[in-house]
Design a protein around this motif. Structure first.
Motif, PDB file in Angstrom:
ATOM      1  N   ARG A   1     -38.014  94.188  56.174  1.00 56.55           N
ATOM      2  CA  ARG A   1     -36.413  94.083  56.052  1.00 56.55           C
ATOM      3  C   ARG A   1     -35.718  93.484  56.888  1.00 56.55           C
ATOM      4  O   ARG A   1     -34.808  93.609  56.552  1.00 56.55           O
TER       5      ARG A   1
ATOM      6  N   ALA B   1     -28.228  92.323  49.729  1.00 56.66           N
ATOM      7  CA  ALA B   1     -28.612  93.703  48.887  1.00 56.66           C
ATOM      8  C   ALA B   1     -29.833  94.574  48.112  1.00 56.66           C
ATOM      9  O   ALA B   1     -30.411  95.076  48.130  1.00 56.66           O
ATOM     10  N   ASP B   2     -29.941  93.630  47.066  1.00 53.38           N
ATOM     11  CA  ASP B   2     -31.373  93.367  45.786  1.00 53.38           C
ATOM     12  C   ASP B   2     -32.237  93.197  46.617  1.00 53.38           C
ATOM     13  O   ASP B   2     -33.089  94.207  46.466  1.00 53.38           O
TER      14      ASP B   2
ATOM     15  N   LEU C   1     -32.779  94.338  49.778  1.00 48.60           N
ATOM     16  CA  LEU C   1     -33.500  95.504  50.483  1.00 48.60           C
ATOM     17  C   LEU C   1     -33.306  96.371  50.034  1.00 48.60           C
ATOM     18  O   LEU C   1     -34.901  96.897  49.476  1.00 48.60           O
ATOM     19  N   SER C   2     -33.148  96.590  48.607  1.00 43.20           N
ATOM     20  CA  SER C   2     -33.379  97.992  48.217  1.00 43.20           C
ATOM     21  C   SER C   2     -34.785  98.127  46.838  1.00 43.20           C
ATOM     22  O   SER C   2     -35.439  98.523  46.636  1.00 43.20           O
TER      23      SER C   2
ATOM     24  N   ASP D   1     -37.188  98.575  50.307  1.00 42.91           N
ATOM     25  CA  ASP D   1     -37.207 100.254  50.311  1.00 42.91           C
ATOM     26  C   ASP D   1     -37.271 100.967  48.906  1.00 42.91           C
ATOM     27  O   ASP D   1     -38.323 101.775  49.035  1.00 42.91           O
ATOM     28  N   SER D   2     -38.023 100.572  47.935  1.00 42.89           N
ATOM     29  CA  SER D   2     -38.074 101.161  46.787  1.00 42.89           C
ATOM     30  C   SER D   2     -40.007 100.860  46.837  1.00 42.89           C
ATOM     31  O   SER D   2     -40.657 101.664  46.850  1.00 42.89           O
TER      32      SER D   2
ATOM     33  N   VAL E   1     -32.379  95.135  40.698  1.00 37.66           N
ATOM     34  CA  VAL E   1     -32.313  95.902  39.902  1.00 37.66           C
ATOM     35  C   VAL E   1     -30.848  96.583  39.248  1.00 37.66           C
ATOM     36  O   VAL E   1     -30.821  97.143  38.864  1.00 37.66           O
ATOM     37  N   SER E   2     -30.002  95.774  39.461  1.00 39.07           N
ATOM     38  CA  SER E   2     -28.815  96.302  39.121  1.00 39.07           C
ATOM     39  C   SER E   2     -28.440  96.360  37.637  1.00 39.07           C
ATOM     40  O   SER E   2     -28.509  94.243  36.741  1.00 39.07           O
ATOM     41  N   HIS E   3     -27.667  96.569  37.487  1.00 41.85           N
ATOM     42  CA  HIS E   3     -27.045  95.796  36.259  1.00 41.85           C
ATOM     43  C   HIS E   3     -25.967  95.477  35.515  1.00 41.85           C
ATOM     44  O   HIS E   3     -24.791  95.981  37.032  1.00 41.85           O
TER      45      HIS E   3
ATOM     46  N   CYS F   1     -22.160  95.166  36.436  1.00 40.73           N
ATOM     47  CA  CYS F   1     -21.292  96.019  36.560  1.00 40.73           C
ATOM     48  C   CYS F   1     -19.822  94.537  36.576  1.00 40.73           C
ATOM     49  O   CYS F   1     -20.210  94.232  37.243  1.00 40.73           O
TER      50      CYS F   1
END
Lengths: 591, 92
Positions: free
Chosen positions: A65, A73-74, A76-77, A80-81, A311-313, A315
């Motif tokens: 990490r 951020a992606d 890292l997320s 984390d998951s 993992v993000s759509h 926006c």
């Protein structure tokens, strides 16, 4: 000596560099767990062994990490998951319970837990959420590695640096590999825009992916040559091939040094005719490379990445951030953003409507895609246009609409843009009201109507790949007809000429952003036809600029007229090869 | 104390990796217990795998229950994540 012959395999080069080295093949199935019974007094010890493996895997993740700064951020997320999955009760408590109740070894118990989890995930109807099972597998592989007391990557322990060959390399593996004695990696899965590819590029770790069956083709100890730019992999090269590559590699170095000289010169001919040489890119991570190669703008930004990845759509804010970075970095040079150029089958998980039936489309190339899809899913399209308009104040934006085949599509888009502009005005948000709007000319109907379109838009971008496919009715992926795909087909050249002439008659610039623009035989012909801008992969830019700076425009113009008279691609190529060996021997030979 | 709320999932992509990660992080950090109920299934929000395996898509109606201190506050955080149409940025 290897009895198996040498061969060349074509993959997708995702991170540049030419490497010759021995491979280590990592096969995950070597970790398949066996079953054995334990005496009751050893059960607690076995549970502890499992807990230690989980703890070790957690420490690994936490230390990885640190490799990511907060702006990723992606990434890292994702990590984390993975930590949460690792500590999940369905993994930890479940496995311990199975060990204790059945007096069995931890590996087997973990395999049982996994199959229970898989059964649950199999029932999830949403394909995107269902696909998260691949994360569970990645995490479980790390636990297995520690249970077996061997890290699959610990095979790489020799002093000699090696090339890693694996089925699938996760972003975390990439960071881990970077710390080891690794020259490069080859993987069966993955593509140009995967997270793994992006991380490999940012770590300067050469990589070729999309190599089907490569873990079966190669054995640990085999030698390979790989080219992370072209995606070519030579398996078990002969002495001759190695020598050739070493020479090639040396030659490349010398040439690269020479090319570096051109990157910051103007792109003009000897007689002072200027064109714009710009770059085709997919992700903002490529921007340093774009600037390094001396691009005078982005001629084609493929905007799909934000829709497929993370993992993000996407926006509005995410898209806005991407476009702002692009425009601000490239300013004052123009940035051409092509709006979404896919069909709904690729975006199923975002949309309320289910497009899975589109898999059955008989003619996807002629189906609901690109501008048609955007106009159909108008909310998705409006979000993209809105973020583009908001970003427009940060530089010079050109919006490019793909696959336009009728004026109506252009009018509809303009109406949507007008609505968004009036909304933005009411909200007091700033944007460039006269943002440049252009169409991709890639459907024959757009070529024929080029004079009409030219009055309605600010620029043309000729997408030669699709234009060739649609005008010659050739599917390049069909092995029986692929050889008929011909950029020098006289019909293709005439269509390009027609489009350029129609654009110039209305005073709008015309660019070419297909593969032809970066081809050293095609580029001079395109310039001779009057194309104002060539957009290509960043590494090709200095080559084309060198050619341009050694050319005279009147000669290129004459050359193009001669090529227009050739009956087919073969004749055109022969003619060009002889022409160039006469005038620009160095430019063509070293391509 | 115990409190519950019925929430409509607004995320366009449903409860996918990043959203489930954020939910589980909140539940793990919480001293009490957070449960999600979708149709007839009740799972602990601490388990990212349980949360994912509910397969929640946009428009799914779920009941969220929190037991323990500061239950309201925790429910606020969770419903904020579930009711925003776009992905909130994770706070790292």
């Amino acid at each position: 000596m290897h009895t198996q012959p040498s061969k060349i395999i074509q993959g997708i080069g995702v991170s540049p560099g030419i490497i010759i080295g021995k491979v280590v093949v990592i096969k995950r199935q070597t970790c398949r767990p066996g079953w054995y019974q334990l005496p009751p007094e050893q059960i607690q010890q076995e549970v502890q062994r499992f807990k230690d493996a989980v703890g070790g895997a957690e420490q690994e993740l936490l230390s990885l990490r640190k490799y990511f700064t907060d702006d990723l951020a992606d990434a890292l997320s994702i990590i984390d998951s993975h930590v949460l999955i690792l500590k999940d009760r369905m993994i930890v408590e479940q496995t311990i319970q199975i060990i204790e109740q059945n007096n069995v070894n931890a590996e087997w118990a973990l395999a049982q837990s996994l199959s229970q989890i898989q059964a649950k995930f199999d029932k999830i109807p949403d394909p995107y959420i269902k696909d998260r099972y691949s994360d569970v597998k990645h995490v479980a592989d790390r636990i297995y590695g520690l249970l077996f007391g061997q890290d699959p990557y610990q095979l790489i322990q020799g002093d000699e640096p090696v090339v890693v060959v694996a089925n699938d390399v996760s972003p975390e593996d990439t960071i881990r590999l970077h710390k080891e004695n690794i020259l490069a990696f080859l993987a069966e899965k993955g593509g140009q825009t995967s997270h793994t590819a992006i991380i490999a590029r940012s770590l300067n770790l050469p990589a070729v992916v999309g190599l089907e069956y490569i873990t079966g083709v190669l054995q640990t100890g085999d030698e390979v040559i790989l080219n992370g730019t072209t995606g070519e992999v030579v398996v078990r090269p002969t002495a001759e091939q190695k020598e050739q590559y070493q020479e090639y590699s040396l030659h490349n170095r010398v040439r690269d040094e020479e090319l570096a000289y051109y990157t910051h010169l103007n792109s003009e001919t000897i007689d002072g005719y200027t064109v714009r040489l710009s770059a085709n890119i997919e992700v903002t991570e490529e921007l340093p490379n774009v600037l390094q190669n001396g691009a005078e703008g982005i001629g084609l930004f493929r905007s799909e990445f934000d829709y497929f990845h993370g993992v993000s759509h996407p926006c509005e804010e995410q898209l806005y951030a991407t476009y702002k970075e692009l425009l601000a970095t490239m300013a004052p040079h123009p940035v051409t953003v092509r709006t979404l150029d896919v069909g709904g089958d690729k975006l199923m998980h975002y949309l309320s409507q289910n497009y899975s039936h589109m898999d059955d489309e008989r003619n996807p190339a002629l189906g609901l895609r690109s501008i048609r899809f955007s106009l159909y899913e108008s909310q998705l399209f409006a979000t993209q246009l809105r973020s583009l308009l908001r970003a427009s104040v940060h530089g010079r934006l050109r919006i490019l609409l793909p696959l336009v085949s009728s004026l109506n599509e252009l009018y509809q888009t303009k109406a949507i843009l007008r609505n968004i502009m009036s909304d933005l005005e009411q909200e007091g948000a700033s944007f460039t009201p006269k943002v440049e709007l252009g169409i991709m000319v890639e459907v024959p109907s757009a070529v024929i109507l080029a004079d009409v379109f030219a009055k309605e838009v600010d620029f043309f971008g000729i997408g030669t790949n699709d234009l060739i496919q649609y005008s010659l009715a050739i599917d390049r992926n069909n092995q029986f007809v692929a050889h008929m795909y011909d950029p020098f087909h006289p019909a293709v050249l005439r269509m390009i000429k027609h489009t350029v002439d129609a654009g110039h008659a209305q005073g709008i610039p015309v660019s070419v952003c297909g593969e032809m623009a970066g081809d050293l035989l095609c580029a001079p012909v395109l310039l001779g036809l009057g194309v104002d801008e060539l957009s290509m992969r960043p590494p090709v830019l200095p080559h084309v600029k060198r050619l341009l700076r050694h050319s005279r425009y009147d000669q290129l113009h004459e050359l193009a007229q001669d090529v227009l008279l050739c009956v087919d691609g073969r004749q055109a190529r022969e003619f060009l090869a002889s022409y160039f060996s006469q005038y620009y021997p160095r430019e063509i030979r070293s391509s | 104390m115990e409190t519950h709320r019925t929430i409509l999932v607004a995320n366009q992509q449903g409860v996918h990796g990043r959203v489930a990660t954020m939910l589980a992080k909140i539940a793990v950090a919480y001293d009490g217990e957070v449960l999600l109920q979708y149709k007839n299934e009740i799972v602990s929000c601490c388990s990212i795998l349980d949360v994912l395996s509910l397969g929640l898509t946009q428009g799914s109606e779920i009941k969220v229950t929190a037991h323990g201190e500061k239950a309201e506050e925790t429910l606020d955080k969770i419903s904020q994540i579930l009711t925003s149409a776009t992905d909130p940025q994770p706070d790292n």
